[in-house]
Design an enzyme around this catalytic site. Sequence first.
Site, PDB file in Angstrom:
ATOM      1  N   ASN A  83       0.878  -1.175   0.000  1.00 60.62           N
ATOM      2  CA  ASN A  83       0.000   0.000   0.000  1.00 60.62           C
ATOM      3  C   ASN A  83       0.914   1.223   0.000  1.00 60.62           C
ATOM      4  O   ASN A  83       1.498   1.584   1.013  1.00 60.62           O
ATOM      5  CB  ASN A  83      -0.871  -0.039   1.255  1.00 60.62           C
ATOM      6  CG  ASN A  83      -1.806   1.144   1.333  1.00 60.62           C
ATOM      7  OD1 ASN A  83      -1.750   2.061   0.518  1.00 60.62           O
ATOM      8  ND2 ASN A  83      -2.669   1.137   2.329  1.00 60.62           N
ATOM      9  N   ARG A 102      -2.614  -2.069  -3.421  1.00 56.18           N
ATOM     10  CA  ARG A 102      -3.806  -1.264  -3.206  1.00 56.18           C
ATOM     11  C   ARG A 102      -3.761  -0.081  -4.173  1.00 56.18           C
ATOM     12  O   ARG A 102      -2.750   0.612  -4.269  1.00 56.18           O
ATOM     13  CB  ARG A 102      -3.824  -0.737  -1.782  1.00 56.18           C
ATOM     14  CG  ARG A 102      -4.976   0.191  -1.552  1.00 56.18           C
ATOM     15  CD  ARG A 102      -4.882   0.855  -0.204  1.00 56.18           C
ATOM     16  NE  ARG A 102      -6.054   1.678   0.004  1.00 56.18           N
ATOM     17  CZ  ARG A 102      -6.036   2.840   0.643  1.00 56.18           C
ATOM     18  NH1 ARG A 102      -4.910   3.302   1.144  1.00 56.18           N
ATOM     19  NH2 ARG A 102      -7.136   3.534   0.783  1.00 56.18           N
ATOM     20  N   HIS A 114     -12.850   3.006   0.549  1.00 56.80           N
ATOM     21  CA  HIS A 114     -12.809   1.974   1.616  1.00 56.80           C
ATOM     22  C   HIS A 114     -13.532   0.704   1.182  1.00 56.80           C
ATOM     23  O   HIS A 114     -13.979  -0.082   2.019  1.00 56.80           O
ATOM     24  CB  HIS A 114     -13.488   2.452   2.923  1.00 56.80           C
ATOM     25  CG  HIS A 114     -12.791   3.555   3.647  1.00 56.80           C
ATOM     26  ND1 HIS A 114     -13.487   4.532   4.323  1.00 56.80           N
ATOM     27  CD2 HIS A 114     -11.480   3.827   3.822  1.00 56.80           C
ATOM     28  CE1 HIS A 114     -12.628   5.369   4.886  1.00 56.80           C
ATOM     29  NE2 HIS A 114     -11.399   4.961   4.588  1.00 56.80           N
ATOM     30  N   GLY A 118     -10.083   8.227   8.313  1.00 55.27           N
ATOM     31  CA  GLY A 118     -11.107   8.473   7.298  1.00 55.27           C
ATOM     32  C   GLY A 118     -12.332   7.668   7.703  1.00 55.27           C
ATOM     33  O   GLY A 118     -12.195   6.588   8.276  1.00 55.27           O
ATOM     34  N   ARG A 139     -11.086  15.816   8.093  1.00 58.76           N
ATOM     35  CA  ARG A 139     -11.889  16.180   6.914  1.00 58.76           C
ATOM     36  C   ARG A 139     -13.304  16.577   7.334  1.00 58.76           C
ATOM     37  O   ARG A 139     -13.869  15.984   8.261  1.00 58.76           O
ATOM     38  CB  ARG A 139     -11.980  14.992   5.944  1.00 58.76           C
ATOM     39  CG  ARG A 139     -10.734  14.821   5.110  1.00 58.76           C
ATOM     40  CD  ARG A 139     -10.797  13.547   4.298  1.00 58.76           C
ATOM     41  NE  ARG A 139      -9.882  12.554   4.846  1.00 58.76           N
ATOM     42  CZ  ARG A 139      -9.843  11.286   4.470  1.00 58.76           C
ATOM     43  NH1 ARG A 139     -10.675  10.840   3.555  1.00 58.76           N
ATOM     44  NH2 ARG A 139      -8.986  10.450   5.004  1.00 58.76           N
ATOM     45  N   GLY A 185     -10.095   1.932  13.234  1.00 56.99           N
ATOM     46  CA  GLY A 185      -9.557   2.378  14.528  1.00 56.99           C
ATOM     47  C   GLY A 185     -10.602   2.773  15.562  1.00 56.99           C
ATOM     48  O   GLY A 185     -10.592   2.269  16.689  1.00 56.99           O
ATOM     49  N   ILE A 186     -11.522   3.645  15.194  1.00 53.44           N
ATOM     50  CA  ILE A 186     -12.528   4.109  16.154  1.00 53.44           C
ATOM     51  C   ILE A 186     -13.640   3.055  16.304  1.00 53.44           C
ATOM     52  O   ILE A 186     -14.039   2.709  17.419  1.00 53.44           O
ATOM     53  CB  ILE A 186     -13.132   5.458  15.690  1.00 53.44           C
ATOM     54  CG1 ILE A 186     -12.030   6.508  15.544  1.00 53.44           C
ATOM     55  CG2 ILE A 186     -14.191   5.933  16.656  1.00 53.44           C
ATOM     56  CD1 ILE A 186     -12.442   7.739  14.752  1.00 53.44           C
ATOM     57  N   GLU A 219     -13.580  -0.110  15.905  1.00 51.17           N
ATOM     58  CA  GLU A 219     -13.163  -1.343  16.586  1.00 51.17           C
ATOM     59  C   GLU A 219     -12.881  -1.112  18.061  1.00 51.17           C
ATOM     60  O   GLU A 219     -12.971  -2.034  18.861  1.00 51.17           O
ATOM     61  CB  GLU A 219     -11.878  -1.907  15.925  1.00 51.17           C
ATOM     62  CG  GLU A 219     -12.124  -2.482  14.555  1.00 51.17           C
ATOM     63  CD  GLU A 219     -10.841  -2.720  13.769  1.00 51.17           C
ATOM     64  OE1 GLU A 219      -9.777  -2.938  14.379  1.00 51.17           O
ATOM     65  OE2 GLU A 219     -10.903  -2.694  12.528  1.00 51.17           O
ATOM     66  N   ASN A 220     -12.487   0.145  18.397  1.00 50.39           N
ATOM     67  CA  ASN A 220     -11.977   0.382  19.749  1.00 50.39           C
ATOM     68  C   ASN A 220     -12.843   1.240  20.657  1.00 50.39           C
ATOM     69  O   ASN A 220     -12.701   1.174  21.869  1.00 50.39           O
ATOM     70  CB  ASN A 220     -10.599   1.043  19.663  1.00 50.39           C
ATOM     71  CG  ASN A 220      -9.567   0.090  19.115  1.00 50.39           C
ATOM     72  OD1 ASN A 220      -9.323  -0.962  19.693  1.00 50.39           O
ATOM     73  ND2 ASN A 220      -8.997   0.432  17.977  1.00 50.39           N
ATOM     74  N   GLU A 229      -7.950  -5.228   5.321  1.00 49.41           N
ATOM     75  CA  GLU A 229      -7.882  -4.896   3.893  1.00 49.41           C
ATOM     76  C   GLU A 229      -6.754  -5.665   3.208  1.00 49.41           C
ATOM     77  O   GLU A 229      -6.870  -6.064   2.062  1.00 49.41           O
ATOM     78  CB  GLU A 229      -7.703  -3.384   3.724  1.00 49.41           C
ATOM     79  CG  GLU A 229      -8.957  -2.626   4.145  1.00 49.41           C
ATOM     80  CD  GLU A 229      -8.729  -1.148   4.384  1.00 49.41           C
ATOM     81  OE1 GLU A 229      -9.021  -0.357   3.503  1.00 49.41           O
ATOM     82  OE2 GLU A 229      -8.257  -0.790   5.477  1.00 49.41           O
TER      83      GLU A 229
HETATM   84  P1  AMP Z   1      -7.394   4.083  11.547  1.00 43.39           P
HETATM   85  O1  AMP Z   1      -7.405   5.150  10.483  1.00 43.39           O
HETATM   86  O2  AMP Z   1      -8.317   2.948  11.244  1.00 43.39           O
HETATM   87  O3  AMP Z   1      -6.010   3.636  11.928  1.00 43.39           O
HETATM   88  O4  AMP Z   1      -8.002   4.760  12.874  1.00 43.39           O
HETATM   89  C1  AMP Z   1      -7.375   5.810  13.559  1.00 43.39           C
HETATM   90  C2  AMP Z   1      -8.328   6.400  14.584  1.00 43.39           C
HETATM   91  O5  AMP Z   1      -8.688   5.379  15.523  1.00 43.39           O
HETATM   92  C3  AMP Z   1      -7.742   7.556  15.399  1.00 43.39           C
HETATM   93  O6  AMP Z   1      -8.666   8.637  15.445  1.00 43.39           O
HETATM   94  C4  AMP Z   1      -7.586   6.955  16.781  1.00 43.39           C
HETATM   95  O7  AMP Z   1      -7.780   7.904  17.764  1.00 43.39           O
HETATM   96  C5  AMP Z   1      -8.713   5.953  16.831  1.00 43.39           C
HETATM   97  N1  AMP Z   1      -8.466   4.973  17.879  1.00 43.39           N
HETATM   98  C6  AMP Z   1      -7.481   4.064  17.948  1.00 43.39           C
HETATM   99  N2  AMP Z   1      -7.563   3.388  19.128  1.00 43.39           N
HETATM  100  C7  AMP Z   1      -8.611   3.907  19.802  1.00 43.39           C
HETATM  101  C8  AMP Z   1      -9.225   3.646  21.080  1.00 43.39           C
HETATM  102  N3  AMP Z   1      -8.750   2.733  21.900  1.00 43.39           N
HETATM  103  N4  AMP Z   1     -10.310   4.394  21.404  1.00 43.39           N
HETATM  104  C9  AMP Z   1     -10.787   5.331  20.592  1.00 43.39           C
HETATM  105  N5  AMP Z   1     -10.275   5.618  19.388  1.00 43.39           N
HETATM  106  C10 AMP Z   1      -9.203   4.912  18.994  1.00 43.39           C
END
Ligand code: AMP
Length: 399
Positions: free
Chosen positions: A7, A91, A180, A212, A241, A331-332, A334-335, A384
């Site tokens: 990528n 990618r 995506h 994103g 964004r 990121g958001i 999942e977490n 991905e």
């Molecule tokens: P990605 O682009 O998928 O890598 O996601 C990045 C975003 O995921 C960022 O805004 C991070 O703050 C958020 N993120 C990662 N870990 C956590 C967490 N434990 N709680 C909340 N947001 C998270």
Amino acid sequence: MKTLVINCGSSSLKYQLIDMSTEESMVQGLVERIGIEGSLLTQKVEGREKYIIKTEIKDHKDAIRLVLGALIDEKYGVIKSMDEIAAVGHRVVHGGEKYSESVVLTEEVLKSVEECNALAPLHNPPNIIGIKACMELMPNVPMVGVFDTAFHQTMPKEAYICPLPYELYENYGIRKYGFHGTSHKYVSNKLAEVMGRDIKDLKIVTCHLGNGCSLAAVKGGKSIDTSMGFTPLAGVMMGTRSGSIDPSVIGFLINEKGYTMQEVDELLNKKSGVLGISGVSSDFRDVRDAAEQGNERAKLALDVFHYKVRAQIAAYAGVMGGIDAIVFTAGIGENSSLTRKESLKGLEFLGFELDNERNEIRGEIQEISTDNSRVKIYVIPTNEELMIARDTVELINNM
Ligand code: AMP
């Protein structure tokens, strides 16, 4: 069959080598600051110390040469020779209308992929530079291009045509493409597998919430609408964004307030969203912490974000005539239990019941609705790279 997934960004390159006999990722790596002072490669293999190489990396070809060296390194590598790499999956962000599926890359195909560059001037050119560099260094290894836009090519016209003079679509290709796609495809298919249902029978809203953010309405396994548009700037609000706004804001800033187009572009892409409203950060964790400490703008940024996601989920439930499941990923998604809870607030009329205890999980496949919930809510980590490797192997095997 070992498949290398690449990528390539403008100054970075992410890679993974996946053993497709087990679908296990053998190694993950990142080359940063390509062509910039301080360039480095970081490679991770589970159970081993990180391998970091700090050296001058002039261009993408240098970067790929370094990656190949790291993969076969005696101490830190995972393979003995480059011959073990059976294929490379790349990618590619934009495949325009031409590519609704992944494609085996030849010199000729690459030329037509290059024709999509104008639609994604920031993303496609580095993708193509990476492909060309790989072709030069691994001339006998088959390569496949996997497009972020491809999964959304099933959208009906009413979803992708912009309400602008029709000639802009005909002459310039201005329409919704969506992005995506690899992630939306992966999590919707994984969901069907986990639920033990045929994806053809399911109506799913997939929420890819990371730096994103985009949502998709996936009906019968096909994307029928998605929130990003002509570019990845459209749709729900994101880390930096704006997402979709009244386009008149642009003319107002330029004509009345003296902004240049370049400044507006920068403002919408890099200074808006969660960062713009909160004034704190584009990282959700920082903004959540600030909100918890009483920062009103941080709290407002989260409220606006959750409102936008909630409204989009409801819209897609509407266009599909109901839903069977909602998936959160990236990121958001999942977490963040907070984001999942707040984005779903008020939508219970769709037929789900959130299980607050289950919702506390992070980063693993988990149903977060109650056993009695008619509509199911899931967290499914996206992958991905695996999706790219799967498409690559499938195409290579059919060559
Ligand atoms: P990605 O682009 O998928 O890598 O996601 C990045 C975003 O995921 C960022 O805004 C991070 O703050 C958020 N993120 C990662 N870990 C956590 C967490 N434990 N709680 C909340 N947001 C998270």
